[in-house]
Design a protein around this motif. Structure first.
Motif, short mmCIF file in Angstrom:
data_model
loop_
_atom_site.label_atom_id
_atom_site.label_comp_id
_atom_site.label_asym_id
_atom_site.label_seq_id
_atom_site.Cartn_x
_atom_site.Cartn_y
_atom_site.Cartn_z
N ALA A 184 48.09 7.98 10.06
CA ALA A 184 48.90 8.85 9.20
C ALA A 184 49.37 8.17 7.92
N VAL A 185 48.43 7.56 7.18
CA VAL A 185 48.83 6.81 5.99
C VAL A 185 49.45 7.71 4.91
N GLU A 186 49.22 9.01 5.00
CA GLU A 186 49.84 9.94 4.04
C GLU A 186 51.00 10.70 4.65
N ALA A 187 51.58 10.19 5.72
CA ALA A 187 52.70 10.89 6.37
C ALA A 187 53.87 11.08 5.41
N TYR A 188 54.05 10.15 4.47
CA TYR A 188 55.17 10.24 3.53
C TYR A 188 55.11 11.51 2.68
N LYS A 189 53.91 12.08 2.54
CA LYS A 189 53.77 13.30 1.73
C LYS A 189 54.25 14.55 2.46
N ILE A 190 54.28 14.50 3.79
CA ILE A 190 54.69 15.67 4.57
C ILE A 190 55.76 15.29 5.58
N ALA A 191 56.62 14.32 5.24
CA ALA A 191 57.65 13.86 6.17
C ALA A 191 58.56 14.99 6.63
N ASP A 192 58.81 15.95 5.73
CA ASP A 192 59.66 17.08 6.10
C ASP A 192 58.99 17.97 7.14
N LYS A 252 53.04 1.06 1.02
CA LYS A 252 53.82 0.18 1.90
C LYS A 252 55.15 0.81 2.31
N GLU A 253 55.59 1.80 1.57
CA GLU A 253 56.87 2.45 1.86
C GLU A 253 56.75 3.63 2.82
N ASN A 254 55.58 3.82 3.41
CA ASN A 254 55.32 4.97 4.27
C ASN A 254 56.36 5.10 5.40
N LEU A 255 56.51 4.05 6.17
CA LEU A 255 57.45 4.08 7.30
C LEU A 255 58.87 4.40 6.87
N PRO A 256 59.45 3.66 5.91
CA PRO A 256 60.83 3.97 5.55
C PRO A 256 61.00 5.36 4.93
N LEU A 257 59.99 5.87 4.23
CA LEU A 257 60.10 7.21 3.67
C LEU A 257 60.10 8.27 4.77
N VAL A 258 59.26 8.09 5.77
CA VAL A 258 59.26 9.01 6.92
C VAL A 258 60.61 8.94 7.63
N TRP A 305 51.10 1.87 10.48
CA TRP A 305 51.04 0.45 10.20
C TRP A 305 52.05 0.09 9.10
N GLY A 306 52.34 -1.20 8.98
CA GLY A 306 53.22 -1.63 7.91
C GLY A 306 52.56 -1.51 6.54
N ASP A 307 51.32 -1.98 6.42
CA ASP A 307 50.68 -1.95 5.10
C ASP A 307 49.16 -1.95 5.19
N TRP A 308 48.60 -1.48 6.27
CA TRP A 308 47.15 -1.46 6.44
C TRP A 308 46.61 -0.15 5.85
N TYR A 309 45.79 -0.23 4.85
CA TYR A 309 45.28 0.99 4.20
C TYR A 309 44.05 0.62 3.37
N GLY A 310 43.35 1.65 2.84
CA GLY A 310 42.30 1.45 1.85
C GLY A 310 40.96 1.01 2.40
N ALA A 317 59.74 -3.34 2.30
CA ALA A 317 59.25 -2.44 1.26
C ALA A 317 60.24 -1.31 1.00
N GLY A 318 60.83 -0.79 2.06
CA GLY A 318 61.82 0.26 1.90
C GLY A 318 63.05 -0.22 1.16
N ARG A 319 63.52 -1.40 1.50
CA ARG A 319 64.72 -1.93 0.84
C ARG A 319 64.46 -2.18 -0.64
N ARG A 320 63.25 -2.61 -0.98
CA ARG A 320 62.94 -2.87 -2.38
C ARG A 320 62.93 -1.58 -3.21
N MET A 321 62.66 -0.43 -2.56
CA MET A 321 62.70 0.82 -3.31
C MET A 321 64.04 1.54 -3.15
N GLY A 322 65.01 0.86 -2.51
CA GLY A 322 66.35 1.40 -2.45
C GLY A 322 66.69 2.15 -1.17
#
Length: 465
Positions: free
Chosen positions: A303-311, A338-344, A323-328, A374-379
């Motif tokens: 679900a590397v694009e989970a952040y797009k449909i977290a709602d 890299k912010e996927n998990l914290p955004l979800v 994953w923490g940062d496995w993609y591409g 990664a989440g903390r770096r984006m606030g």
């Protein structure tokens, strides 16, 4: 044979003394079959029995309880295989028990990996041991991952000693739209798969969307060869499953069909759906399909694009195992961040860290740490103790075992890790690991460093790791 191997063998021999008379009585007492479609109840039951432990307390440590709570200078008391007490420094500790000083260290519930292929793709990683993908048809709901598991896979002991993993779900691979049933294991040495099988854990159904099924079967000149083909085969299969389920529910006679039994159990909520899916649009399609046919998705995996449909995930009660940062590494994994998990997590959805890898399972704490940073770096300010839910109670809930494990709560299984530092540090390792209150790994005791029989005598492996 190791000491625990001798113990298991003696127990197995003693278990056989009941003899044929008892077997006949069991057969006589069994309920009559209900026609050709009658299904046996739990034909491959768990034979798991906890290893012997002793009353144990850990004091002075920082405790993450797995549900977002934190206790500084805390105490955890384990007895009879359960968490008996947890609290601050004033928590009573009985006399004459094993007490470990946790000063400067951390205590967490055991790590739970919701997505593993250990035992089905074991080490040595050769073709002869490759048993995770029944890539012979796009619908193989009839296969069970547990029937491929090799308990001698050295990956189990590495996950315990290096990663603090105490429970894990073994899934079939993702070549197929319907890959088959999963199984949840306790990460203990055993002679058989059933000796590892988590008692009472529901099975899962592995599904997959996207590139894998259309590539595998399109390359053979058969359906599905496109994403629309994926959805069409999925829907047609669910239509057949609903008809089978309706007949079964009505008690109508029909020939047993192992695949339809699996899907009928999904429709009745007995089996949890774990769906390999990368792209946001495909996950949204699957959510609609689950509503069309009346089943529930427990979690989207990768679900590397989970952040797009977290709602959408939040509103439908679906977890995202990430994953923490496995993609591409392929096109559908290209838009990972890299912010996927914290955004979800921030959206209020259920976020999980998973491995899908025999090496990654040894460092899931580091995967979580990368996402946390990664989440903390984006606030996005998420505390360490809350982030530990990604490795504990969240996967337990998505696997249907949260009542038994996944947090340090009184009465739950004493699956516990004592880390030699902050578990989100690259330099931290498990110091001790308990499963059901039994100390199965101790970094200071060479006799408590699990080595599987297959490794014994192998040069540069096993007892020299």
């Amino acid at each position: 044979m190791k000491a625990y191997g001798r113990t298991l063998l003696i127990a197995a021999l003693l278990a056989g003394v009941a003899g044929p008379a008892a077997a006949r009585k069991d057969k006589e007492d069994a309920p009559p079959a209900q026609g050709a479609s009658a299904e046996p109840d739990n034909p491959y039951p768990s034979t798991y029995k906890p290893y012997p432990g002793r009353p144990t307390a850990i004091r002075g440590a920082t405790i993450f309880d797995g549900e977002g709570g934190r206790i500084d200078n805390g105490v955890v008391f384990l007895s009879d295989g359960k968490v008996t007490a947890i609290g601050g420094p004033d928590t009573p500790i009985p006399a004459d028990i094993a007490v470990f000083d946790g000063t400067g260290k951390y205590v967490t519930p055991g790590v739970i990996d919701i997505h593993s292929h250990l035992g089905d793709y074991p080490s040595p990683g050769v073709e002869a041991n490759s048993d995770g993908n029944e890539a012979t048809a796009p619908v193989t709901a009839h296969v069970w991952a547990e029937h491929s598991i090799w308990p001698q896979d050295a990956g189990f002991s590495r996950a315990l000693a290096n990663g603090g993993v105490t429970s894990l779900q073994i899934l079939p691979g993702s070549a197929n739209l319907f890959g088959g049933r999963s199984v949840t294991l306790k990460n203990v040495p055993a002679r058989t798969m059933q000796g590892m099988k988590f008692p009472g854990a529901p099975q899962g159904l592995k599904m997959a969307c996207g590139e894998n099924p259309k590539r595998v079967y399109g390359s053979k000149g058969r359906e599905p060869a496109t994403r629309m083909g994926n959805m069409a085969v999925n829907r047609q299969t669910w239509i057949k499953a609903r008809e089978y389920q309706k007949k079964r529910a009505a008690g109508k006679d029909q020939t047993r069909d192992l695949g339809m039994e699996t899907l009928a159990d999904v429709l009745e909520g007995k089996i949890m759906v774990h769906n390999h899916c990368y792209r946001a649009d495909e996950m949204a399609n699957v959510i609609d399909m689950s509503k069309e046919f009346g089943y529930k998705v427990a979690a989207f995996h990768h679900a590397v694009e989970a952040y797009k449909i977290a709602d959408l995930l939040r509103d439908n009660g679906i977890c995202a195992a990430l994953w923490g940062d496995w993609y591409g590494f392929k096109m559908e994994a290209y838009d990972g961040i890299k912010e996927n998990l914290p955004l979800v997590h921030r959206a209020g959805a259920c976020a999980i860290v998973h491995s899908d890898d025999q090496d990654g399972i040894q460092r899931l704490n580091q995967e979580a740490a990368k996402a946390l940073g990664a989440g903390r770096r984006m606030g996005i300010d998420i505390s360490d103790e809350v982030a530990w839910t990604w490795l504990a109670i969240n996967p337990a809930r998505a696997m249907g075992i949260a009542e038994q494990t996944g947090s340090l709560k009184v009465g739950k299984m004493a699956d516990v890790v004592l880390w030699n530092g902050n578990p989100f540090s690259t330099y931290t390792r498990p110091e001790k690991v308990w499963i059901d209150g039994a100390l199965l790994y101790d970094s200071a005791n060479p006799k408590l460093r699990p080595v599987v029989d297959f490794e014994l005598g192998q040069i540069g492996a096993g007892d020299v790791k």
